[in-house]
Design a protein around this motif. Structure first.
Motif, PDB file in Angstrom:
ATOM      1  N   VAL A 110       0.858  -1.178   0.000  1.00 46.15           N
ATOM      2  CA  VAL A 110       0.000   0.000   0.000  1.00 46.15           C
ATOM      3  C   VAL A 110       0.898   1.233   0.000  1.00 46.15           C
ATOM      4  N   SER A 111       0.765   2.052  -1.039  1.00 46.07           N
ATOM      5  CA  SER A 111       1.626   3.225  -1.143  1.00 46.07           C
ATOM      6  C   SER A 111       0.878   4.534  -0.913  1.00 46.07           C
ATOM      7  N   GLY A 112      -0.397   4.443  -0.656  1.00 46.47           N
ATOM      8  CA  GLY A 112      -1.176   5.658  -0.413  1.00 46.47           C
ATOM      9  C   GLY A 112      -2.643   5.375  -0.634  1.00 46.47           C
ATOM     10  N   TYR A 113      -3.391   6.424  -0.905  1.00 41.96           N
ATOM     11  CA  TYR A 113      -4.820   6.253  -1.137  1.00 41.96           C
ATOM     12  C   TYR A 113      -5.363   7.399  -1.978  1.00 41.96           C
ATOM     13  N   PHE A 114      -6.492   7.123  -2.627  1.00 44.11           N
ATOM     14  CA  PHE A 114      -7.270   8.135  -3.328  1.00 44.11           C
ATOM     15  C   PHE A 114      -8.414   8.539  -2.411  1.00 44.11           C
ATOM     16  N   VAL A 115      -8.824   9.792  -2.505  1.00 45.97           N
ATOM     17  CA  VAL A 115      -9.963  10.274  -1.742  1.00 45.97           C
ATOM     18  C   VAL A 115     -11.071  10.643  -2.719  1.00 45.97           C
ATOM     19  N   ALA A 116     -12.247  10.072  -2.504  1.00 45.75           N
ATOM     20  CA  ALA A 116     -13.411  10.384  -3.339  1.00 45.75           C
ATOM     21  C   ALA A 116     -14.514  10.942  -2.452  1.00 45.75           C
ATOM     22  N   PRO A 117     -15.050  12.117  -2.803  1.00 46.94           N
ATOM     23  CA  PRO A 117     -16.150  12.648  -1.991  1.00 46.94           C
ATOM     24  C   PRO A 117     -17.379  11.761  -2.109  1.00 46.94           C
ATOM     25  N   LYS A 118     -18.104  11.626  -1.030  1.00 50.47           N
ATOM     26  CA  LYS A 118     -19.339  10.846  -1.007  1.00 50.47           C
ATOM     27  C   LYS A 118     -20.452  11.735  -0.474  1.00 50.47           C
ATOM     28  N   PRO A 119     -21.646  11.606  -1.027  1.00 47.34           N
ATOM     29  CA  PRO A 119     -22.744  12.448  -0.549  1.00 47.34           C
ATOM     30  C   PRO A 119     -23.217  12.009   0.830  1.00 47.34           C
ATOM     31  N   SER A 120     -23.834  12.937   1.519  1.00 53.45           N
ATOM     32  CA  SER A 120     -24.542  12.553   2.733  1.00 53.45           C
ATOM     33  C   SER A 120     -25.815  11.841   2.296  1.00 53.45           C
ATOM     34  N   MET A 121     -26.372  11.034   3.178  1.00 51.16           N
ATOM     35  CA  MET A 121     -27.591  10.310   2.831  1.00 51.16           C
ATOM     36  C   MET A 121     -28.411  10.103   4.103  1.00 51.16           C
ATOM     37  N   VAL A 122     -29.691  10.401   4.004  1.00 55.39           N
ATOM     38  CA  VAL A 122     -30.620  10.175   5.100  1.00 55.39           C
ATOM     39  C   VAL A 122     -31.773   9.372   4.537  1.00 55.39           C
ATOM     40  N   SER A 123     -32.088   8.243   5.179  1.00 60.17           N
ATOM     41  CA  SER A 123     -33.241   7.464   4.736  1.00 60.17           C
ATOM     42  C   SER A 123     -34.091   7.125   5.944  1.00 60.17           C
ATOM     43  N   GLY A 124     -35.373   7.213   5.738  1.00 57.04           N
ATOM     44  CA  GLY A 124     -36.312   6.934   6.809  1.00 57.04           C
ATOM     45  C   GLY A 124     -37.720   7.207   6.322  1.00 57.04           C
ATOM     46  N   THR A 125     -38.609   7.334   7.265  1.00 61.59           N
ATOM     47  CA  THR A 125     -40.019   7.487   6.942  1.00 61.59           C
ATOM     48  C   THR A 125     -40.550   8.751   7.595  1.00 61.59           C
ATOM     49  N   VAL A 126     -41.412   9.456   6.858  1.00 62.31           N
ATOM     50  CA  VAL A 126     -42.130  10.592   7.432  1.00 62.31           C
ATOM     51  C   VAL A 126     -43.598  10.213   7.546  1.00 62.31           C
ATOM     52  N   PRO A 127     -44.295  10.788   8.505  1.00 64.11           N
ATOM     53  CA  PRO A 127     -45.706  10.458   8.676  1.00 64.11           C
ATOM     54  C   PRO A 127     -46.524  10.764   7.413  1.00 64.11           C
ATOM     55  N   TYR A 128     -47.539   9.947   7.163  1.00 68.24           N
ATOM     56  CA  TYR A 128     -48.421  10.129   6.012  1.00 68.24           C
ATOM     57  C   TYR A 128     -49.862  10.191   6.511  1.00 68.24           C
TER      58      TYR A 128
END
Length: 125
Positions: free
Chosen positions: A41-59
């Motif tokens: 291992v000589s290093g690493y790449f960095v890739a941005p990742k989005p935030s994510m929220v999953s769940g349920t809202v009242p209906y």
């Protein structure tokens, strides 16, 4: 007794919704992928990742599905039970709306830029 990871508030178009228990969130930290060279291992790449929220809202009868399906400038405030608060700005709905029997809610998946840690003075929940 079920335990919640925290409270997640969705703020859009002048109103606030609290997600129901069972929410999952990813604050959008960068992902690192190793670089292998010469058998090591000589290093690493960095890739941005989005935030994510999953769940349920009242209906219920007041839920406007037409508005929800077009959400694209959503503010999400995450208040984990373990402390601290985070805010995700300019989030958008990333799933198609689906309603099913039981549960009384609409499952949502929202993505956006990485969350920012809020200072206690700026927490607006």
């Amino acid at each position: 007794m079920s335990q919640k990871a925290g409270i997640v508030l969705i703020k859009v178009d002048g109103f606030v919704l609290e997600m129901m228990p069972g929410v999952k969130f990813n604050l959008g930290n960068p992902e690192r992928t190793e670089v292998i060279a010469n058998g090591d291992v000589s290093g690493y790449f960095v890739a941005p990742k989005p935030s994510m929220v999953s769940g349920t809202v009242p209906y219920d009868a007041k839920t406007d599905l037409e508005k929800i399906k077009n959400w694209d400038n959503v503010t999400i405030v995450v208040n984990p039970d373990a402390g601290g608060s985070y805010q995700i700005d300019k989030a958008f709905l990333s799933n198609s709306l689906e309603i099913s029997d039981g549960g009384g809610g609409v499952p949502l998946a929202l993505k956006g830029p990485a969350a920012k840690k809020l200072s206690p003075e700026t927490n607006t929940d």
